[in-house]
Design a protein around this motif. Sequence first.
Motif, PDB file in Angstrom:
ATOM      1  N   ALA A   9       0.836  -1.207   0.000  1.00 50.91           N
ATOM      2  CA  ALA A   9       0.000   0.000   0.000  1.00 50.91           C
ATOM      3  C   ALA A   9       0.869   1.255   0.000  1.00 50.91           C
ATOM      4  N   ASN A  10       0.407   2.246  -0.733  1.00 52.50           N
ATOM      5  CA  ASN A  10       1.112   3.534  -0.804  1.00 52.50           C
ATOM      6  C   ASN A  10       0.788   4.446   0.377  1.00 52.50           C
ATOM      7  N   GLY A  11      -0.529   4.517   0.694  1.00 53.15           N
ATOM      8  CA  GLY A  11      -0.987   5.522   1.658  1.00 53.15           C
ATOM      9  C   GLY A  11      -0.212   5.513   2.961  1.00 53.15           C
ATOM     10  N   HIS A  17     -10.252   7.644  -8.194  1.00 54.02           N
ATOM     11  CA  HIS A  17      -9.736   9.015  -8.345  1.00 54.02           C
ATOM     12  C   HIS A  17      -8.839   9.132  -9.576  1.00 54.02           C
ATOM     13  N   ARG A  18      -8.048   8.107  -9.807  1.00 58.66           N
ATOM     14  CA  ARG A  18      -7.113   8.176 -10.936  1.00 58.66           C
ATOM     15  C   ARG A  18      -7.877   8.269 -12.267  1.00 58.66           C
ATOM     16  N   ARG A  19      -8.973   7.523 -12.339  1.00 54.26           N
ATOM     17  CA  ARG A  19      -9.765   7.543 -13.583  1.00 54.26           C
ATOM     18  C   ARG A  19     -10.285   8.946 -13.875  1.00 54.26           C
ATOM     19  N   ILE A  40      -3.116  20.556  -4.445  1.00 56.15           N
ATOM     20  CA  ILE A  40      -1.943  20.750  -3.570  1.00 56.15           C
ATOM     21  C   ILE A  40      -0.930  19.633  -3.828  1.00 56.15           C
ATOM     22  N   PHE A  41      -1.410  18.410  -3.973  1.00 53.66           N
ATOM     23  CA  PHE A  41      -0.473  17.314  -4.221  1.00 53.66           C
ATOM     24  C   PHE A  41       0.182  17.426  -5.601  1.00 53.66           C
ATOM     25  N   LEU A  42      -0.618  17.786  -6.610  1.00 52.23           N
ATOM     26  CA  LEU A  42      -0.074  17.860  -7.975  1.00 52.23           C
ATOM     27  C   LEU A  42       1.032  18.910  -8.074  1.00 52.23           C
ATOM     28  N   ALA A  97       4.006  17.230  -6.592  1.00 49.31           N
ATOM     29  CA  ALA A  97       4.515  16.109  -7.385  1.00 49.31           C
ATOM     30  C   ALA A  97       5.226  16.605  -8.635  1.00 49.31           C
ATOM     31  N   ALA A  98       4.755  17.731  -9.162  1.00 50.91           N
ATOM     32  CA  ALA A  98       5.303  18.218 -10.431  1.00 50.91           C
ATOM     33  C   ALA A  98       6.576  19.025 -10.232  1.00 50.91           C
ATOM     34  N   HIS A  99       6.712  19.622  -9.069  1.00 47.22           N
ATOM     35  CA  HIS A  99       7.698  20.688  -8.961  1.00 47.22           C
ATOM     36  C   HIS A  99       9.143  20.210  -8.762  1.00 47.22           C
ATOM     37  N   PRO A 154       8.565   3.934  -1.340  1.00 44.81           N
ATOM     38  CA  PRO A 154       8.173   3.168  -0.153  1.00 44.81           C
ATOM     39  C   PRO A 154       6.763   2.590  -0.256  1.00 44.81           C
ATOM     40  N   ARG A 155       6.571   1.464   0.385  1.00 38.48           N
ATOM     41  CA  ARG A 155       5.245   0.849   0.483  1.00 38.48           C
ATOM     42  C   ARG A 155       5.134   0.238   1.875  1.00 38.48           C
ATOM     43  N   VAL A 156       3.887  -0.081   2.286  1.00 37.11           N
ATOM     44  CA  VAL A 156       3.679  -0.862   3.512  1.00 37.11           C
ATOM     45  C   VAL A 156       2.949  -2.136   3.113  1.00 37.11           C
ATOM     46  N   GLU A 195      12.790   2.987 -14.492  1.00 34.35           N
ATOM     47  CA  GLU A 195      11.571   3.263 -13.725  1.00 34.35           C
ATOM     48  C   GLU A 195      11.600   4.620 -13.018  1.00 34.35           C
ATOM     49  N   PRO A 196      12.066   5.688 -13.687  1.00 31.84           N
ATOM     50  CA  PRO A 196      12.107   6.986 -12.999  1.00 31.84           C
ATOM     51  C   PRO A 196      10.713   7.495 -12.659  1.00 31.84           C
ATOM     52  N   PHE A 197       9.705   7.020 -13.394  1.00 27.98           N
ATOM     53  CA  PHE A 197       8.336   7.432 -13.102  1.00 27.98           C
ATOM     54  C   PHE A 197       7.575   6.350 -12.342  1.00 27.98           C
ATOM     55  N   LYS A 239       2.058   4.448 -11.301  1.00 31.61           N
ATOM     56  CA  LYS A 239       3.023   5.087 -12.212  1.00 31.61           C
ATOM     57  C   LYS A 239       2.610   6.543 -12.427  1.00 31.61           C
ATOM     58  N   CYS A 240       3.616   7.397 -12.496  1.00 35.11           N
ATOM     59  CA  CYS A 240       3.386   8.842 -12.542  1.00 35.11           C
ATOM     60  C   CYS A 240       2.327   9.229 -13.583  1.00 35.11           C
ATOM     61  N   ILE A 241       1.300   9.899 -13.118  1.00 33.06           N
ATOM     62  CA  ILE A 241       0.233  10.324 -14.040  1.00 33.06           C
ATOM     63  C   ILE A 241       0.676  11.553 -14.838  1.00 33.06           C
ATOM     64  N   PHE A 277       3.218  15.081 -19.115  1.00 35.49           N
ATOM     65  CA  PHE A 277       3.270  16.518 -18.828  1.00 35.49           C
ATOM     66  C   PHE A 277       4.724  16.919 -18.577  1.00 35.49           C
ATOM     67  N   ALA A 278       5.408  16.144 -17.716  1.00 29.80           N
ATOM     68  CA  ALA A 278       6.806  16.452 -17.386  1.00 29.80           C
ATOM     69  C   ALA A 278       7.670  16.410 -18.643  1.00 29.80           C
ATOM     70  N   GLY A 279       7.431  15.400 -19.493  1.00 30.94           N
ATOM     71  CA  GLY A 279       8.222  15.262 -20.718  1.00 30.94           C
ATOM     72  C   GLY A 279       8.081  16.487 -21.604  1.00 30.94           C
TER      73      GLY A 279
HETATM   74  C1  HEM Z   1      10.365  14.438 -14.225  1.00 32.07           C
HETATM   75  C2  HEM Z   1       9.332  14.650 -13.453  1.00 32.07           C
HETATM   76  C3  HEM Z   1       8.639  13.612 -12.621  1.00 32.07           C
HETATM   77  C4  HEM Z   1       9.115  12.448 -12.063  1.00 32.07           C
HETATM   78  C5  HEM Z   1      10.517  11.881 -12.176  1.00 32.07           C
HETATM   79  C6  HEM Z   1       8.022  11.834 -11.350  1.00 32.07           C
HETATM   80  C7  HEM Z   1       8.120  10.640 -10.670  1.00 32.07           C
HETATM   81  C8  HEM Z   1       7.051   9.997 -10.088  1.00 32.07           C
HETATM   82  C9  HEM Z   1       7.116   8.699  -9.467  1.00 32.07           C
HETATM   83  C10 HEM Z   1       8.359   7.852  -9.327  1.00 32.07           C
HETATM   84  C11 HEM Z   1       5.869   8.388  -9.049  1.00 32.07           C
HETATM   85  C12 HEM Z   1       5.438   7.078  -8.401  1.00 32.07           C
HETATM   86  C13 HEM Z   1       5.511   7.125  -6.890  1.00 32.07           C
HETATM   87  C14 HEM Z   1       5.210   5.789  -6.266  1.00 32.07           C
HETATM   88  O1  HEM Z   1       5.032   4.800  -6.964  1.00 32.07           O
HETATM   89  O2  HEM Z   1       5.195   5.728  -5.031  1.00 32.07           O
HETATM   90  C15 HEM Z   1       5.013   9.489  -9.387  1.00 32.07           C
HETATM   91  C16 HEM Z   1       3.669   9.545  -9.101  1.00 32.07           C
HETATM   92  C17 HEM Z   1       2.880  10.644  -9.370  1.00 32.07           C
HETATM   93  N1  HEM Z   1       3.247  11.776 -10.058  1.00 32.07           N
HETATM   94 FE1  HEM Z   1       5.031  12.152 -10.863  1.00 32.07          FE
HETATM   95  N2  HEM Z   1       6.913  12.621 -11.486  1.00 32.07           N
HETATM   96  C18 HEM Z   1       7.242  13.700 -12.261  1.00 32.07           C
HETATM   97  C19 HEM Z   1       6.408  14.716 -12.656  1.00 32.07           C
HETATM   98  C20 HEM Z   1       5.080  14.814 -12.344  1.00 32.07           C
HETATM   99  C21 HEM Z   1       4.203  15.848 -12.810  1.00 32.07           C
HETATM  100  C22 HEM Z   1       4.605  16.965 -13.762  1.00 32.07           C
HETATM  101  C23 HEM Z   1       2.979  15.612 -12.246  1.00 32.07           C
HETATM  102  C24 HEM Z   1       1.699  16.375 -12.392  1.00 32.07           C
HETATM  103  C25 HEM Z   1       1.476  17.294 -13.304  1.00 32.07           C
HETATM  104  C26 HEM Z   1       3.102  14.410 -11.454  1.00 32.07           C
HETATM  105  C27 HEM Z   1       2.077  13.838 -10.724  1.00 32.07           C
HETATM  106  C28 HEM Z   1       2.162  12.607 -10.111  1.00 32.07           C
HETATM  107  C29 HEM Z   1       1.035  11.985  -9.426  1.00 32.07           C
HETATM  108  C30 HEM Z   1      -0.364  12.567  -9.253  1.00 32.07           C
HETATM  109  C31 HEM Z   1       1.500  10.755  -8.963  1.00 32.07           C
HETATM  110  C32 HEM Z   1       0.704   9.703  -8.207  1.00 32.07           C
HETATM  111  C33 HEM Z   1       0.152   8.710  -9.209  1.00 32.07           C
HETATM  112  C34 HEM Z   1      -0.668   7.636  -8.551  1.00 32.07           C
HETATM  113  O3  HEM Z   1      -0.476   7.352  -7.383  1.00 32.07           O
HETATM  114  O4  HEM Z   1      -1.540   7.084  -9.243  1.00 32.07           O
HETATM  115  N3  HEM Z   1       4.389  13.952 -11.537  1.00 32.07           N
HETATM  116  N4  HEM Z   1       5.744  10.452 -10.029  1.00 32.07           N
END
Ligand code: HEM
Length: 443
Positions: A76-78, A104-106, A250-252, A255-257, A320-322, A380-382, A388-390, A394-396
């Motif tokens: 679990a992530n939470g 929520h993801r959908r 707030i989370f986005l 996550a993006a910054h 991390p996960r639990v 697996e950077p995302f 997997k990073c939603i 956008f980041a690309g």
């Molecule tokens: C180069 C930039 C970015 C990297 C390397 C990155 C990396 C990651 C990684 C590794 C996760 C997975 C975390 C996990 O499995 O515990 C994640 C999740 C997430 N990222 Fe990114 N991220 C980037 C940019 C962004 C951007 C630009 C956004 C939004 C506009 C974003 C929104 C999210 C969200 C909402 C999640 C959670 C997805 C989920 O749980 O379903 N990220 N990101």
Amino acid sequence: MPVTATAETSLRTARGPRLGVVHLLRLRKRPIEHNDFLRATYGDVVRLHVFGTTLYAAYGLDAAEQVLINRERIFANGPAWSHFIGPFFRRGLMLLDFDEHLHHRRILQHAFTNDALRRYHAVMVPHIRSGLAAWESVPQPRMHQLFKELTLDLALETFVGVDLTRAEQDRINQAFIDAVRAGTSIVRKPVPGTPWARGLAARKVLEEFFFTHLPEKRRRGGDDLFAQLCIARSEEGDEFSDEDIVNHMIFLLMAAHDTSTITMSAMAYFLARHPEWQEAAREESIAAGTVDYDGVLGLDLLDRVMKESMRLCSPVPSLPRVAVRETSLNGHRIPAGAFVAVSPYYNHHDPAYWPDPTRFDPDRFSPERREDHSHRMAFEPFGGGVHKCIGMHFAGVQVRAIFHELLRSYRWSVPAGYEWPLDLAALPFPRDRLPVRLERIDS
Ligand code: HEM
């Protein structure tokens, strides 16, 4: 696989160093070497004590696949991420699990369609140009600092889309910075004057800000992410409540910054250390000229530079996960409630998948070599699986749009032999903020 009575007997108990903190410091300083040492000494699952918590570090790509793909819904992530950032980023997508997470993801997915990305790109380009133009007059440029400011400004335009005075922008930016910093606070209680207390105050500022602007956003719409969350619907027609939108916004932002900032800092660092790659990327951008959304995505060399930089410096080094139930991982017993971590940073340096792993070589990602295809989890950077990073596309787009303009406007360099002092305590960042010599060019 869940532990069965017969499988249990053959499972090993994970071992680890007695002095967790000492090892933790070594892990921060020389993560690859020290993880190699731990793995060689204790095996493919190592038990560590971190901030009073027992954490199982799982090495290798098969373990990464088991944890991230999570077919049995064991990890679990939470509870894992909440431990670090919960009070400041509660109910962000990454902190939700299982059916609620999918629901929520959908809905959120609708803010990240190709059409939506196209519109974000159109909004961000003029701001990238004006932001970069101002770099010329910065007396002692530090790339990490400059990227951080630029991405925060861009986030206010592309994410929030609300006209703010400079003072209000600064207030929101500061609240956001405080909320992010709070996660690394050593004191983890609201003791006045600590980053933790500032983080909680910042969360209030951010909530008030988004709640205040929400009714107007719902009424008027727009091309920004905030407006897209207001109109996003799942296939079944479900939409977000006001609280959901504020929590996700707030989370986005968070996550993006920092993730995009460190990605760009890594690209700038490696391109400064390898000027021949910088020139090649510049040639590609100059030849492409002014490009639209599709043109940005067509910059192949830049794409390879971005990937290779994220391989060498994974913006989220550890996931991390639990475990919600007892299970097994790499032949070791993992008790229910245990923290488990897989490390893209470490796995990206595994010589079994990445020959000469410390070498900066963007052509690893060329169609002829595709070293990232050597295993499903090799790159697996995302992250991977349902979380997997939603925002990866956008980041690309954002990172490539910024570098495309940057390469056409400036040449940058570091002194011979310079190595950046990378801090790996939380998300990586260069402690010196990456000072460079920046030279304006006319392309
Ligand atoms: C180069 C930039 C970015 C990297 C390397 C990155 C990396 C990651 C990684 C590794 C996760 C997975 C975390 C996990 O499995 O515990 C994640 C999740 C997430 N990222 Fe990114 N991220 C980037 C940019 C962004 C951007 C630009 C956004 C939004 C506009 C974003 C929104 C999210 C969200 C909402 C999640 C959670 C997805 C989920 O749980 O379903 N990220 N990101």
